[in-house]
Design an enzyme around this catalytic site. Sequence first.
Site, PDB file in Angstrom:
ATOM      1  N   MET A 108      34.875 -20.157 -52.208  1.00 49.00           N
ATOM      2  CA  MET A 108      33.817 -19.566 -51.396  1.00 49.00           C
ATOM      3  C   MET A 108      34.434 -19.258 -50.037  1.00 49.00           C
ATOM      4  SD  MET A 108      29.984 -21.121 -50.882  1.00 49.00           S
ATOM      5  CE  MET A 108      30.529 -22.690 -50.257  1.00 49.00           C
ATOM      6  N   TYR A 128      31.768 -30.194 -44.004  1.00 52.03           N
ATOM      7  CA  TYR A 128      31.839 -28.956 -44.776  1.00 52.03           C
ATOM      8  C   TYR A 128      30.550 -28.691 -45.539  1.00 52.03           C
ATOM      9  CZ  TYR A 128      34.167 -31.847 -48.569  1.00 52.03           C
ATOM     10  OH  TYR A 128      34.531 -32.770 -49.509  1.00 52.03           O
ATOM     11  N   GLU A 129      30.385 -27.431 -45.914  1.00 54.35           N
ATOM     12  CA  GLU A 129      29.148 -26.915 -46.524  1.00 54.35           C
ATOM     13  C   GLU A 129      27.931 -27.103 -45.627  1.00 54.35           C
ATOM     14  OE1 GLU A 129      29.689 -25.052 -48.819  1.00 54.35           O
ATOM     15  OE2 GLU A 129      31.671 -25.773 -49.373  1.00 54.35           O
ATOM     16  N   GLY A 130      28.145 -27.011 -44.349  1.00 47.71           N
ATOM     17  CA  GLY A 130      27.061 -27.119 -43.379  1.00 47.71           C
ATOM     18  C   GLY A 130      26.995 -28.515 -42.796  1.00 47.71           C
TER      19      GLY A 130
END
Length: 593
Positions: free
Chosen positions: A164, A441-443
């Site tokens: 991603m 990570y991932e927000g």
Amino acid sequence: MSSYTAPVADIRFALHDVLGVEALFQRLGLSEATADIIDAVLEEAARFSGTVLAPLNSVGDEIGSVFDKSTAAVTTPPGFKQAYDQFVEGGWTGLTAAPEFGGQGLPHTLGVPLNEMVNAANLAWGNFPLLSHGAVEALKHHGEAWQQEVFLKPLIEGRWTGTMCLTEPHCGTDLGLLKTRAEPNADGSYSITGTKIFITAGEHDLTDNIVHLVLAKLPDAPPGPKGISLFVTPKFKVARDGTVGERNALACGSIEHKMGIKASVTCVMNFDGAQGYLVGQPHKGLQAMFTMMNTARLGVGLQGIGLSERAYQNALRYSRERLQSRSLSGAKFPDKPADPIIVQPDVRRMLLTIKSLTEGSRLLALHAATLIDVAHHAQDPAERERADTLVSFLTPISKACQTEWGIENTYHALQCFGGHGYIHEHGMEQLARDARITTLYEGTTGIQALDLMGRKTAASQAAGLKLFLAEIEAFAREHEGDADLAEFIKPLRDQASEWAMLTREVLERAARDPEEIGAASYDYLFYSGYVVLAYWWARSVAAARGKDTNLATAKRETARFYYARILPRTMAHAAHIRSGAKALMALDEALFG
């Protein structure tokens, strides 16, 4: 070093006794997911994670992945590729994927225990297949038919992995600032040019091809996030008929040297006119990417649970073995030169904190997974919509709380070892270091909090909250008058009532001052998380009645600890929420120095 044995018994209890998944699966038409199949999946996943992945955890930390500047290639630590090959041969990459693309079609819920076990056994290794699932979901929901045919099968088979590609050196959360460009080509493809950073598994030696899902802007893109498109851009070019061609014009520029998860490859990826294909509609890339991000966020929450479980197992073992001093109330093991430290109240405080947060989080994660299955398979559109709304509400709570608790839990576990926890020998310091990334990570936690308070509550008129409060009330009414559960039902109801009241108060203040959303969000997130776990602990006590006596006793006493020692944290969070934005915003930024 630290060891790991998958907690199969507790996962079975959560699935069968608390959630009743077998009946749910039958109702949803997922009839192949019988109790025997569920238990077989758990047992085999436990074997693979414990015997194949767990022994490689320290190897990955000590050796890490290596980047060759001359070839831009990455070599993973010894044993990683062999473990991945076994993972693929075992069919794990397609466990829950659609049969029409080569998957086994089992419920999404069964993927959750597998992922927890993988993360507990070897978090860094687990990052390599993690984002493939998100890539599959994005292409399944937004890709063209030929893209699904060409890319999904090798991803699901595990022959390829996915990434991603969002973040750039100058933009992370604010993707509207991204500079990566996509120029249209005569053959219908696009030339992608730009630099992405922090790309997990952007380059490695586990598979022959890597499928990058890249956010970029078309020449006619409007400014800001409304101008972002999504492109599938493989490491080796792939034609529309599936033919794999020459190396694409993209390469890893470097890998990051990190505090933890050292075997997980975190790449700078350079795209220099790489061939890519538009996924979905032009300028609608964020919608497609959020499909990936929501999947990844729930997956990262499982990383917090896995690390907590492994940390707990090792701290518990050490606390039973380590002899130091005597119990404050007198010797508990008079035949030994000292008592094991587990007799000490403070050690028990740490162990019970880890146990209560981990087992409660496991139910939260599994419940969210069942909602995904309902959203995908229920016949009633209203039921599907309800499940989708509820899992959207629970996603930021799951991601943020489970990872923050993972940090708390790994540090408690390290503390149980005393000075021995700080040195390399016991492996506890690796768990603490590895846990730190999960809140980033991932927000980040702050982003999850804003998502919960802003989009999932204020913007939706608290739709998800209302559904969860209705679940709590239905459970409370079902057990009204049940003396055996009275000690949990009343405080749970009280907390649910205050949760609703706090929500109204914040939204009312936010109508006058938008800063109130941001000021309340962090504490609102954790207030929510603690109440959610209180519900699952009450459910656990109810489900454990009539079961094995030791199980029922352990669940009840852990629930009592949670209600007495953990749930009161909500009082501080409520006070912070009610203090408003002024205390945060009054100081001029120039006076911070």
